[in-house]
Design a protein around this motif. Structure first.
Motif, PDB file in Angstrom:
ATOM      1  N   SER A   8      -3.150  22.673  40.319  1.00  0.00           N
ATOM      2  CA  SER A   8      -4.006  21.472  40.181  1.00  0.00           C
ATOM      3  C   SER A   8      -4.775  21.720  39.084  1.00  0.00           C
ATOM      4  O   SER A   8      -5.138  20.652  38.180  1.00  0.00           O
ATOM      5  CB  SER A   8      -5.180  21.571  41.434  1.00  0.00           C
ATOM      6  OG  SER A   8      -6.021  20.956  41.327  1.00  0.00           O
ATOM      7  N   ASN A   9      -5.058  23.121  38.488  1.00  0.00           N
ATOM      8  CA  ASN A   9      -5.547  23.235  37.160  1.00  0.00           C
ATOM      9  C   ASN A   9      -4.704  22.643  36.119  1.00  0.00           C
ATOM     10  O   ASN A   9      -5.272  22.016  34.962  1.00  0.00           O
ATOM     11  CB  ASN A   9      -5.993  24.623  36.870  1.00  0.00           C
ATOM     12  CG  ASN A   9      -7.204  25.054  37.803  1.00  0.00           C
ATOM     13  OD1 ASN A   9      -7.951  24.247  38.193  1.00  0.00           O
ATOM     14  ND2 ASN A   9      -7.383  26.422  38.193  1.00  0.00           N
ATOM     15  N   LEU A  10      -3.341  22.847  36.194  1.00  0.00           N
ATOM     16  CA  LEU A  10      -2.328  22.442  35.319  1.00  0.00           C
ATOM     17  C   LEU A  10      -2.606  20.883  35.290  1.00  0.00           C
ATOM     18  O   LEU A  10      -2.493  20.189  34.094  1.00  0.00           O
ATOM     19  CB  LEU A  10      -1.102  22.847  35.712  1.00  0.00           C
ATOM     20  CG  LEU A  10      -0.013  22.621  34.838  1.00  0.00           C
ATOM     21  CD1 LEU A  10      -0.237  23.059  33.271  1.00  0.00           C
ATOM     22  CD2 LEU A  10       1.481  22.920  35.284  1.00  0.00           C
ATOM     23  N   VAL A  11      -2.552  20.096  36.072  1.00  0.00           N
ATOM     24  CA  VAL A  11      -2.576  18.673  36.173  1.00  0.00           C
ATOM     25  C   VAL A  11      -3.984  18.347  35.611  1.00  0.00           C
ATOM     26  O   VAL A  11      -3.845  17.209  34.716  1.00  0.00           O
ATOM     27  CB  VAL A  11      -2.561  18.200  37.800  1.00  0.00           C
ATOM     28  CG1 VAL A  11      -2.857  16.758  37.750  1.00  0.00           C
ATOM     29  CG2 VAL A  11      -1.285  18.544  38.319  1.00  0.00           C
ATOM     30  N   VAL A  12      -4.970  18.988  35.853  1.00  0.00           N
ATOM     31  CA  VAL A  12      -6.242  18.406  35.370  1.00  0.00           C
ATOM     32  C   VAL A  12      -6.196  18.657  33.906  1.00  0.00           C
ATOM     33  O   VAL A  12      -6.491  17.671  33.162  1.00  0.00           O
ATOM     34  CB  VAL A  12      -7.350  19.235  35.943  1.00  0.00           C
ATOM     35  CG1 VAL A  12      -8.587  19.082  35.208  1.00  0.00           C
ATOM     36  CG2 VAL A  12      -7.699  18.962  37.226  1.00  0.00           C
ATOM     37  N   ALA A  13      -5.608  19.809  33.323  1.00  0.00           N
ATOM     38  CA  ALA A  13      -5.526  20.068  32.109  1.00  0.00           C
ATOM     39  C   ALA A  13      -4.458  19.209  31.211  1.00  0.00           C
ATOM     40  O   ALA A  13      -4.665  18.610  29.952  1.00  0.00           O
ATOM     41  CB  ALA A  13      -4.942  21.408  31.727  1.00  0.00           C
ATOM     42  N   GLN A  14      -3.252  18.812  31.814  1.00  0.00           N
ATOM     43  CA  GLN A  14      -2.522  17.613  31.185  1.00  0.00           C
ATOM     44  C   GLN A  14      -3.112  16.316  31.102  1.00  0.00           C
ATOM     45  O   GLN A  14      -3.035  15.717  30.238  1.00  0.00           O
ATOM     46  CB  GLN A  14      -1.191  17.649  32.201  1.00  0.00           C
ATOM     47  CG  GLN A  14      -0.164  18.758  32.160  1.00  0.00           C
ATOM     48  CD  GLN A  14       0.851  18.794  33.147  1.00  0.00           C
ATOM     49  OE1 GLN A  14       0.772  17.899  34.320  1.00  0.00           O
ATOM     50  NE2 GLN A  14       1.855  19.404  32.863  1.00  0.00           N
ATOM     51  N   LYS A  18      -3.578  14.432  27.453  1.00  0.00           N
ATOM     52  CA  LYS A  18      -3.488  13.107  27.382  1.00  0.00           C
ATOM     53  C   LYS A  18      -4.557  12.029  27.097  1.00  0.00           C
ATOM     54  O   LYS A  18      -4.548  11.636  26.212  1.00  0.00           O
ATOM     55  CB  LYS A  18      -2.776  12.576  28.704  1.00  0.00           C
ATOM     56  CG  LYS A  18      -2.372  11.139  28.865  1.00  0.00           C
ATOM     57  CD  LYS A  18      -1.673  10.511  30.046  1.00  0.00           C
ATOM     58  CE  LYS A  18      -1.172   9.568  29.982  1.00  0.00           C
ATOM     59  NZ  LYS A  18      -0.783   8.870  31.209  1.00  0.00           N
ATOM     60  N   GLN A  19      -5.430  12.176  27.635  1.00  0.00           N
ATOM     61  CA  GLN A  19      -6.722  11.503  27.263  1.00  0.00           C
ATOM     62  C   GLN A  19      -7.152  11.765  25.824  1.00  0.00           C
ATOM     63  O   GLN A  19      -7.444  10.767  25.010  1.00  0.00           O
ATOM     64  CB  GLN A  19      -8.065  11.930  28.169  1.00  0.00           C
ATOM     65  CG  GLN A  19      -9.236  10.909  27.828  1.00  0.00           C
ATOM     66  CD  GLN A  19      -9.109   9.523  27.884  1.00  0.00           C
ATOM     67  OE1 GLN A  19      -8.212   9.054  28.771  1.00  0.00           O
ATOM     68  NE2 GLN A  19      -9.686   8.716  27.025  1.00  0.00           N
ATOM     69  N   LEU A  20      -7.091  13.095  25.516  1.00  0.00           N
ATOM     70  CA  LEU A  20      -7.472  13.818  24.092  1.00  0.00           C
ATOM     71  C   LEU A  20      -6.691  12.878  22.902  1.00  0.00           C
ATOM     72  O   LEU A  20      -6.880  12.637  22.002  1.00  0.00           O
ATOM     73  CB  LEU A  20      -7.626  15.038  23.992  1.00  0.00           C
ATOM     74  CG  LEU A  20      -8.794  15.811  24.636  1.00  0.00           C
ATOM     75  CD1 LEU A  20      -8.604  17.140  24.626  1.00  0.00           C
ATOM     76  CD2 LEU A  20     -10.086  15.194  23.985  1.00  0.00           C
TER      77      LEU A  20
END
Length: 71
Positions: A8-14, A18-20
């Motif tokens: 879940s943390n990996l998905v949030v970081a990805q 992507k947004q950045l």
């Protein structure tokens, strides 16, 4: 449970990365240039602005309704 939390943390970081990347690719201009363009736009369109010129009563959807009476 910790494996699920890690994924879940990996998905949030990805998503954050992507947004950045999207935000980094946005074309930027100087504030002074944006302000000058905005000012020019406002001056060019001032004659069409109902807040500056007013709205003709025939076109005003918010005018008070006229009473109708039958004689």
């Amino acid at each position: 449970m910790s494996n699920n939390n890690a994924s879940s943390n990996l998905v949030v970081a990805q998503r954050a990365v992507k947004q950045l990347r999207i935000e980094a690719g946005v074309r930027r201009i100087k504030v002074s240039q944006a302000a000058a363009e905005l000012r020019n736009f406002c001056l060019q369109n001032a004659s069409k602005d109902p807040l500056l010129m007013g709205v003709p009563s025939s076109d005003n959807p918010f005018r008070p309704p006229k009473s109708c009476s039958l004689f």
